[in-house]
Enzyme design. Structure first.
Site, PDB file in Angstrom:
ATOM      1  N   HIS A  68       0.830  -1.282  -0.086  1.00  0.00           N
ATOM      2  CA  HIS A  68      -0.131   0.127  -0.201  1.00  0.00           C
ATOM      3  C   HIS A  68       1.239   1.382  -0.331  1.00  0.00           C
ATOM      4  O   HIS A  68       1.820   1.146   0.847  1.00  0.00           O
ATOM      5  CB  HIS A  68      -0.819   0.092   1.191  1.00  0.00           C
ATOM      6  CG  HIS A  68      -1.526   1.305   1.510  1.00  0.00           C
ATOM      7  ND1 HIS A  68      -2.056   1.708   2.354  1.00  0.00           N
ATOM      8  CD2 HIS A  68      -2.246   1.969   0.741  1.00  0.00           C
ATOM      9  CE1 HIS A  68      -2.609   2.823   2.447  1.00  0.00           C
ATOM     10  NE2 HIS A  68      -2.795   2.807   1.329  1.00  0.00           N
TER      11      HIS A  68
HETATM   12 CA    CA Z   1       0.240  -0.532  -3.980  1.00  0.00          CA
END
Ligand code: CA
Ligand code: ZLS
Ligand code: ZN
Length: 397
Positions: free
Chosen positions: A183
């Site tokens: 992320h």
């Molecule tokens: Ca990513």
């Protein structure tokens, strides 16, 4: 001679300072800056340097890094060495170097390293601002976890945030897209209070059988930026959490469907794409099952939007496949088609030889490494896309 054809007339620039290669995080550390040596050798051996403008950018200065980072953090970062580091020191721990994690080691030349990769991302951003390039590439950057006063997940300075800040001097709306398997939390957090940057990250999300979340543990579908209507950044983040083993067909469909909708709705004036290669099959840290051409199809999709584009690297922990992918993606940018047989005159050829599926070729079958069963069902992905579309409706147009 190498199958180079350039039907599309895009101006592409390549921003790279070779000094970045000589830095080592430590022998057991998965982040290997010499993967950039391999990448550069492949790019040169296919003759791609003749299709782009090459730049050797200067390192970023302290004041340039302070566009995003706290000066106290930067002073500490600029002075720390393996010799003077005190692991019990409160600053050492507070700035992310301590704890039981050795994700962000203090190594020789650390300050030089962060200045070099950030200088290259700045140089790429300036090329868009000067209209010298339609696409500007920096494979040495993409360190998306760094926060303004915290090192995290192999990242000490957030070159992406600094490049986006530069683009914001001329562009009203910048879209950030992140296909690293992790992320892009640092970039998302940096722009959580503005509607002038939209962040979109695709990543593995979930808890393993020992109860550990996949790093950094954030980025579920319902994390879409502040929900407070008074916050200008309301719903200006979109996270696409994915499970282990996603295949080419599913990922290409997911990426194209969601990204096109975001571009249509947000209508960005420039795009920054972090192309972390740890989303490939067979990556040492990753969990996906993607082949090089499926990863590269994301770059093709983004290129087709026809907006000024900064393309940056990121993760990628199986160096030969990182080099293959970023070489292929450089070719995608300039519109060239590359032969599958690697040119025989490349230095480090042995790095690409002796593999079961990839001996001497550019496009090995990485899906065949079969290290992760596909836990993503088509119905689950359709539901995910539906939720993503719903989230987009909260963004004010
Ligand atoms: Ca990513
Ligand atoms: O996105 O998962 C973690 C944190 C830990 C588990 C691992 N231990 C060592 C530290 C504590 C919870 N960290 C991740 C960070 C992943 C960063 C990805 C960066 C990017 O690709 C952008 C460039 C992690 N995964 C794997 C490791 N750390 C890791 C594996 C092996 C080693 C060697 C060196 C160091 C300690 C032993 C290390 C880290
Ligand atoms: Zn990563």
């Amino acid at each position: 001679e190498y199958g180079l054809e350039r039907p599309q007339g895009y101006n592409v620039s390549f921003h790279y300072n070779p000094h970045v290669e000589y830095h080592h995080f430590g022998s057991s550390h998965p982040m290997k800056p010499w993967r950039l040596t391999l990448t550069k050798q492949l790019v040169l051996s296919y003759g791609l340097e003749y299709t782009m403008d090459l730049y050797e950018p200067r390192p970023a200065s302290f004041n340039e890094l302070a566009i995003f980072h706290d000066r106290e953090y930067l002073s500490y970062l600029s002075e720390i060495t393996p010799q003077n580091a005190k692991p019990d020191d409160s600053q050492y721990i507070a700035y992310g170097f301590g704890g039981d994690s050795n994700d962000c080691p203090v190594f020789d030349g650390l300050w030089n390293y962060v200045s070099l990769y950030t200088g290259a991302s700045m140089s790429a951003a300036y090329n868009l601002l000067n209209k010298q390039s339609d696409i500007a590439i920096n494979w040495s950057g993409g360190l998306h976890h760094a926060k303004k006063n915290l090192a995290s997940g192999f990242c000490y300075v957030n070159d992406i945030v600094i490049a986006i800040q530069l683009l914001l001097t001329q562009h009203q709306r910048v879209l950030y897209i992140d296909i690293d398997v992790h992320h892009g939390d640092g970039v998302e957090q940096a722009f959580e209070s503005t509607d002038r940057v939209f962040t979109l990250s695709y990543h593995k999300y979930g808890i393993d059988r020992h109860g550990w979340p996949f790093f950094p543990g954030t980025g579920n579908i319902d994390e879409m930026g502040p929900k407070d209507p008074a916050n200008r950044g309301k719903a200006h983040s979109l996270n696409i959490p994915i499970d282990d083993g996603i295949d080419d067909h599913q990922y290409k469909w997911l990426f194209r469907t969601v990204t096109s909708k975001v571009v249509e709705k947000y209508n960005p004036q420039a795009i920054v794409l972090q192309s972390g290669a740890d989303s490939l099959g067979g990556d040492r840290l990753g969990r996906f099952n993607l082949n090089i051409k499926a990863h590269g199809s994301c770059i093709e999709t983004v290129k087709s939007f026809g907006r000024p584009l900064v393309l940056i690297g990121g993760g990628g922990y199986t160096p030969r496949n990182v080099a293959r992918t970023w070489c292929h993606e450089t070719a995608v940018c300039v519109g060239a088609t590359l032969h599958n047989d690697l040119p025989t005159h490349i230095p480090y050829l042995q790095a690409f030889q002796g593999e079961e599926n990839g001996d001497g070729i550019l496009y090995p079958d990485l899906h065949n490494t079969k290290r992760h069963d596909n836990l993503n069902t088509d119905p689950a992905l359709h539901k995910l896309v539906e939720k993503a579309m719903e989230n987009l409706r909260y963004m004010e147009g």
